[in-house]
Design a protein around this motif. Sequence first.
Motif, short mmCIF file in Angstrom:
data_model
loop_
_atom_site.label_atom_id
_atom_site.label_comp_id
_atom_site.label_asym_id
_atom_site.label_seq_id
_atom_site.Cartn_x
_atom_site.Cartn_y
_atom_site.Cartn_z
N VAL A 133 59.35 48.00 32.06
CA VAL A 133 59.49 46.68 32.68
C VAL A 133 60.18 46.80 34.04
O VAL A 133 61.11 47.59 34.21
N VAL A 134 59.70 46.03 35.00
CA VAL A 134 60.36 45.87 36.29
C VAL A 134 60.79 44.41 36.40
O VAL A 134 60.00 43.50 36.10
N VAL A 135 62.01 44.16 36.81
CA VAL A 135 62.54 42.80 36.98
C VAL A 135 62.69 42.50 38.46
O VAL A 135 63.33 43.26 39.20
N VAL A 136 62.10 41.39 38.90
CA VAL A 136 62.16 41.00 40.31
C VAL A 136 62.79 39.62 40.39
O VAL A 136 62.18 38.61 40.00
N LEU A 196 72.84 38.67 39.14
CA LEU A 196 73.36 38.40 37.80
C LEU A 196 72.22 38.26 36.80
O LEU A 196 72.33 38.74 35.66
N VAL A 197 71.13 37.63 37.20
CA VAL A 197 69.97 37.50 36.32
C VAL A 197 69.40 38.88 36.00
O VAL A 197 69.09 39.19 34.85
N ARG A 198 69.28 39.72 37.03
CA ARG A 198 68.76 41.07 36.80
C ARG A 198 69.65 41.84 35.84
O ARG A 198 69.15 42.54 34.95
N ARG A 199 70.94 41.74 36.01
CA ARG A 199 71.87 42.45 35.14
C ARG A 199 71.81 41.90 33.71
O ARG A 199 71.90 42.67 32.73
N SER A 200 71.66 40.59 33.58
CA SER A 200 71.59 39.98 32.25
C SER A 200 70.34 40.45 31.50
O SER A 200 70.40 40.81 30.32
N LEU A 201 69.21 40.47 32.20
CA LEU A 201 67.98 40.93 31.57
C LEU A 201 68.08 42.40 31.18
O LEU A 201 67.61 42.80 30.11
N ALA A 202 68.71 43.20 32.04
CA ALA A 202 68.90 44.61 31.73
C ALA A 202 69.72 44.78 30.45
O ALA A 202 69.44 45.65 29.61
N ARG A 206 68.54 46.61 26.89
CA ARG A 206 69.26 47.76 26.33
C ARG A 206 69.51 47.59 24.85
O ARG A 206 69.78 48.57 24.14
N ALA A 207 69.43 46.36 24.36
CA ALA A 207 69.72 46.09 22.95
C ALA A 207 68.53 46.38 22.04
O ALA A 207 68.66 46.33 20.82
N VAL A 208 67.36 46.70 22.65
CA VAL A 208 66.17 46.99 21.83
C VAL A 208 65.64 48.37 22.20
O VAL A 208 65.86 48.87 23.29
N GLU A 209 64.94 48.99 21.25
CA GLU A 209 64.49 50.36 21.44
C GLU A 209 63.15 50.48 22.14
O GLU A 209 62.83 51.54 22.69
N ASP A 210 62.34 49.42 22.11
CA ASP A 210 60.97 49.56 22.58
C ASP A 210 60.74 49.04 24.00
O ASP A 210 59.60 48.99 24.46
N ILE A 211 61.80 48.63 24.70
CA ILE A 211 61.66 48.13 26.07
C ILE A 211 62.61 48.90 26.98
O ILE A 211 63.80 49.04 26.68
N THR A 212 62.07 49.39 28.10
CA THR A 212 62.89 50.15 29.04
C THR A 212 62.74 49.56 30.44
O THR A 212 61.62 49.36 30.93
N LEU A 213 63.87 49.27 31.07
CA LEU A 213 63.86 48.78 32.45
C LEU A 213 63.69 49.98 33.38
O LEU A 213 64.54 50.86 33.44
N VAL A 214 62.57 50.02 34.11
CA VAL A 214 62.29 51.17 34.98
C VAL A 214 62.49 50.86 36.45
O VAL A 214 62.36 51.74 37.31
N GLY A 215 62.82 49.61 36.77
CA GLY A 215 63.05 49.26 38.17
C GLY A 215 63.42 47.80 38.32
O GLY A 215 63.17 46.99 37.43
N GLU A 216 64.03 47.48 39.45
CA GLU A 216 64.35 46.09 39.75
C GLU A 216 64.29 45.87 41.25
O GLU A 216 64.35 46.82 42.04
N ALA A 217 64.15 44.61 41.63
CA ALA A 217 64.02 44.28 43.05
C ALA A 217 64.56 42.87 43.28
O ALA A 217 64.61 42.05 42.37
#
Length: 219
Positions: free
Chosen positions: A6-9, A14-20, A24-35
């Motif tokens: 997932v990439v968060v734009v 604060l929104v980006r950090r909250s989504l990250a 982190r609380a789940v095993e099947d989703i990884t944040l690979v970038g943000e903008a």
Amino acid sequence: MREISVVVVDDDKLVRRSLATFFRAVEDITLVGEAADGVEGLEVARATKPDVVMLDLHMPRMGGIEAATAIRAELPDTGVLAITTFGTADVVVPMIRAGASGYLLKDSEPEDIIAAVRRVHAGEGALSPAVTGRLIETIQDAQPVSHVELSPDQVLSDRERDVLDQLALGRSNGEIARALHVSESTVKTHLRSIMVKWGARDRVQILIRAARAGLVLLS
């Protein structure tokens, strides 16, 4: 289990950090970038080719609608999930037309956001129930249902209509299965059949066609 990248734009750090934190609380989703804006988001998406891009609507330099259009054009295998504070139809409809497969409000619960990412990645699409109602209402207002008729080969079976009614409530495949007392595979079969009959690419397009045909009734 394959991880969903997932990439968060979003221009709100604060929104980006909250989504990250949620991811982190789940095993099947990884944040690979943000903008922080659409221009940077498109660059990050090009570099990482994520499964899902989460886009804010209003951002500097390039907004969510323009970014969604560019991402879908360059990365057709990447799903777009809009997440914003605006749930009015005048912003929901353009975002959907730009290629977003989901639209959530930022006050959605963390588990709903995580579920939406999974659903967009699975090709199911995801809309907040409140957003679904506004989308349908706008389409009905813009194009009176009496002007659109289904051809004989587009008519749905009774069971397909049941699935459609549940879909209009914003329910996932699992929730639809439980409500109709059938298996998830049966729900998927009915959805695929509807997509074939209507030439729809996803659940969002099913809703749009259903609204135009007057098959979805608002409470």
